[in-house]
Design a protein around this motif. Structure first.
Motif, short mmCIF file in Angstrom:
data_model
loop_
_atom_site.label_atom_id
_atom_site.label_comp_id
_atom_site.label_asym_id
_atom_site.label_seq_id
_atom_site.Cartn_x
_atom_site.Cartn_y
_atom_site.Cartn_z
N GLN A 93 43.20 37.64 41.08
CA GLN A 93 43.23 39.08 41.31
C GLN A 93 43.38 39.84 40.01
O GLN A 93 42.67 40.83 39.76
CB GLN A 93 44.37 39.47 42.24
CG GLN A 93 44.38 40.97 42.54
CD GLN A 93 45.68 41.45 43.15
OE1 GLN A 93 46.74 40.96 42.81
NE2 GLN A 93 45.59 42.42 44.05
N ARG A 96 40.35 39.89 38.04
CA ARG A 96 39.22 40.37 38.85
C ARG A 96 38.09 39.35 38.86
O ARG A 96 36.93 39.66 38.61
CB ARG A 96 38.75 41.73 38.34
CG ARG A 96 39.81 42.81 38.45
CD ARG A 96 39.42 44.10 37.78
NE ARG A 96 40.55 45.04 37.80
CZ ARG A 96 40.62 46.16 37.07
NH1 ARG A 96 39.61 46.48 36.27
NH2 ARG A 96 41.67 46.94 37.13
N SER A 97 38.47 38.13 39.17
CA SER A 97 37.52 37.01 39.24
C SER A 97 36.69 36.89 37.97
O SER A 97 35.49 36.61 38.01
CB SER A 97 36.62 37.15 40.47
OG SER A 97 37.38 37.10 41.65
N ARG A 99 36.06 39.26 35.77
CA ARG A 99 35.40 40.49 35.31
C ARG A 99 36.26 41.28 34.32
O ARG A 99 35.77 42.18 33.66
CB ARG A 99 35.08 41.39 36.50
CG ARG A 99 34.07 40.82 37.49
CD ARG A 99 33.78 41.83 38.59
NE ARG A 99 32.83 41.31 39.57
CZ ARG A 99 33.20 40.67 40.67
NH1 ARG A 99 34.49 40.44 40.90
NH2 ARG A 99 32.29 40.24 41.53
N ARG A 100 37.55 40.92 34.24
CA ARG A 100 38.47 41.69 33.41
C ARG A 100 38.86 40.91 32.16
O ARG A 100 39.23 39.74 32.23
CB ARG A 100 39.73 42.00 34.22
CG ARG A 100 40.65 43.04 33.60
CD ARG A 100 41.92 43.16 34.40
NE ARG A 100 42.47 44.51 34.33
CZ ARG A 100 43.68 44.82 34.76
NH1 ARG A 100 44.45 43.90 35.29
NH2 ARG A 100 44.13 46.05 34.66
#
Length: 207
Positions: A93, A96-97, A99-100
């Motif tokens: 989480q 963000r899988s 992405r972050r």
């Protein structure tokens, strides 16, 4: 759109995103002001030492989130498998899988690394130490637990980079799934249902 900032704590989350996107050197006061909605005078009121103090404040908040959501459960939960699965879910989480950007990891390889060396080292040492303690409580040897904990944190950090480089969050998810298979040694994962269970006090603090 800039967030409404009424006090120093309100500025932490938008500051974190500016530093993730632009890096320490690239984060100009103009970009910071746009993200926070604060003028130069207000920024220096909240952060008298400028960008360095801003980053330190962000790192403190990140460290506290991980302490509450990840490290403490790994050190203290009697259900070790549940704590490990929660760590992986919280990590999924938070990043963000994949992405972050991991701001701590980005700072660790940047030219400004020495400015924040203590906080960077503390973040990674705390994670490895906490996971090692959980693995030891599973019944693993201390040396094996240390190596496995280091490999797990390394896999997560590497998966973030590869997932972003390939623009494919499935890369990160596969890494999390593989780690779950390596770290959880019993079949009972009833406390994990594939979604992140973040406590209410941490849900709003994903800095």
């Amino acid at each position: 759109m800039a967030r409404m900032v009424a006090e120093r704590a309100d500025a932490i989350a938008p500051l974190a995103e500016v530093f993730r996107e632009h890096g320490y050197e690239g984060a100009s006061l103009a970009l910071i002001g746009k993200a926070t909605g604060l003028g130069k005078g207000s920024l220096y009121h909240f952060f008298p030492n400028g960008k360095e103090e801003m980053v330190r404040a962000v790192l403190d908040e990140i460290g506290q989130w991980f302490e509450d959501a990840v490290y403490s459960p790994l050190r203290n939960e009697s259900d070790v498998n549940g704590a490990i699965c929660a760590m992986l879910a919280s990590t999924d989480q938070y990043f963000r899988s994949g992405r972050r950007v991991c701001l701590v990891g980005a700072l660790a390889v940047a030219n400004t690394r020495d400015l924040f060396a203590k906080a960077i080292r503390g973040y990674f040492v705390a994670w490895v130490d906490a996971l090692q303690s959980a693995l030891i409580r599973q019944g693993r040897e201390a040396d094996q637990s240390r190596l496995l904990a280091e490999e797990a944190v390394l896999a997560i950090q590497g998966a973030i980079i590869l997932s972003r480089a390939m623009d494919d969050p499935a890369v990160f998810q596969r890494a999390i799934d593989q780690l779950r298979g390596r770290l959880v040694i019993e079949n009972d994962t009833s406390n994990y249902e594939g979604t992140t269970d973040v406590s209410p006090q941490n849900e709003g603090r994903l800095v």
